[in-house]
Design an enzyme around this catalytic site. Structure first.
Site: not given
Length: 338
Positions: A165, A239, A334
């Site tokens: 990520r 998320s 994230e």
């Protein structure tokens, strides 16, 4: 012709539905638009926010500068071999529209990334991933504008410094590069990635012989809809935290107490489920005022209506502190916080 808007609310431009204002706002629909905009004297030394679908950001304050909303469209086949097809895509395309396009054409590679919100331009920044596939798996190159020179630049896979990520666009090139187009390599030959637990479970239930990229897409859409809130109805950015990477020692300690802890092992890397950690510290379904933790998936922080960025940040800090205290694991966001 570009219409530059003075003072605009960004509430409709971010999936958290946080209401902040930007001093200037402009939609750009081509690379030449963008280059012309950057030449304008009044925008030379002003802060610039590059916005796509706004699905991975948390806005915490007004933007005292220029918000550039990327609307560069287009999906084009660049070249083809016996096995592969190379497709260039405008950064302002909706990511899931691209997935639909590939499954209709019976191309393989991104069907596992179905229903991920946001625009195509965010895919390399985030190195988006889901159900056993990451963007890096199909990525060839991208083009865009380097804001230090206002020149077009092409970056390859190595240039992008992809991680979990993560990419160069979150570090050295943060706010210094505007992606205008990506090129991905898709397979014409059926290649499916079905090892991800929840995906393989659903496939077994189907008892179907001819599994296509469309089949995978449908299953993933069902799984996601079951677990994740639709940002059209509930403000969220998917998320909020990454799954932490932990050591063997940490895992051994946790397994003594929780033998069934969900971990993902890839080579030497051990990733533990962030959602599980948050659940085990009793945050799932929590609500305080206008924000909370989604009751079906602990990794998702939500805005019930009138939350401001600071509310969400404060909640995330409390979650991080309790996870740290109980498991001695640091959770990392994230979502990009602005």
């Amino acid at each position: 012709y570009m219409k530059i808007v003075n003072s605009k609310s960004l509430v409709q431009n971010n999936t958290f539905k946080i209401d902040v204002n930007t001093k200037f706002f402009v939609d750009i629909t081509s690379e030449s638009d963008l280059l012309n905009l950057l030449q304008e004297t009044r925008f030379k030394n002003i802060k610039k926010l590059i916005l796509g679908g706004g699905s991975n950001i948390l806005l915490t304050k007004n933007i005292n500068g220029l918000t550039i909303h990327n609307q560069i469209k287009g999906i084009n086949i660049k070249k083809e071999t016996d096995k592969y097809i190379f497709v260039s895509v405008g950064a302002g395309e909706v990511w899931d529209d691209l997935v639909v396009w590939t499954t209709k054409k019976k191309l393989y590679g991104i069907e596992n990334l179905s229903l991920i919100p946001g625009y195509v331009g965010a895919a390399p920044i985030q190195n988006i991933g889901a159900y056993g596939v990451e963007f890096i798996d199909v990525f060839e190159e991208l083009r865009g504008v380097d804001l230090s020179t206002n020149k077009i630049k092409i970056l390859t896979k190595n240039d992008c410094e992809f991680g979990y990520r993560d990419s160069i666009f979150k570090h050295r090139l943060k706010n210094k590069f505007i992606i205008t187009e990506i090129t991905i390599k898709l397979s014409k030959i059926k290649k499916l990635k079905t090892s991800y637990t929840s995906l393989s479970k659903e496939l077994k239930k189907l008892k179907k012989d001819n599994i296509t990229s469309q089949t995978i897409r449908e299953i993933i859409i069902d799984i996601r809809n079951e677990k994740l809130p639709n940002p059209h109805f509930i403000g969220n950015a998917g998320s909020f935290f990454k799954n932490p990477i932990i050591t063997k020692q940490t895992l051994t300690k946790i397994k003594k107490l929780y033998p069934d802890v969900p971990v993902f092992e890839k080579g030497k890397e051990i990733k533990i489920s962030a959602a599980w950690l948050i659940e085990k510290t009793n945050w799932k379904g929590y609500r305080s005022g206008e924000c909370g933790v989604y009751n079906k998936h602990a990794l998702i922080l939500i805005n019930y209506g009138k939350a401001v960025g600071k509310d969400i940040i404060n909640l995330s800090r409390k979650i991080k502190a309790t996870v740290k205290k109980k498991f001695n694991i640091n959770l990392e966001e994230e979502v990009t916080i602005l």
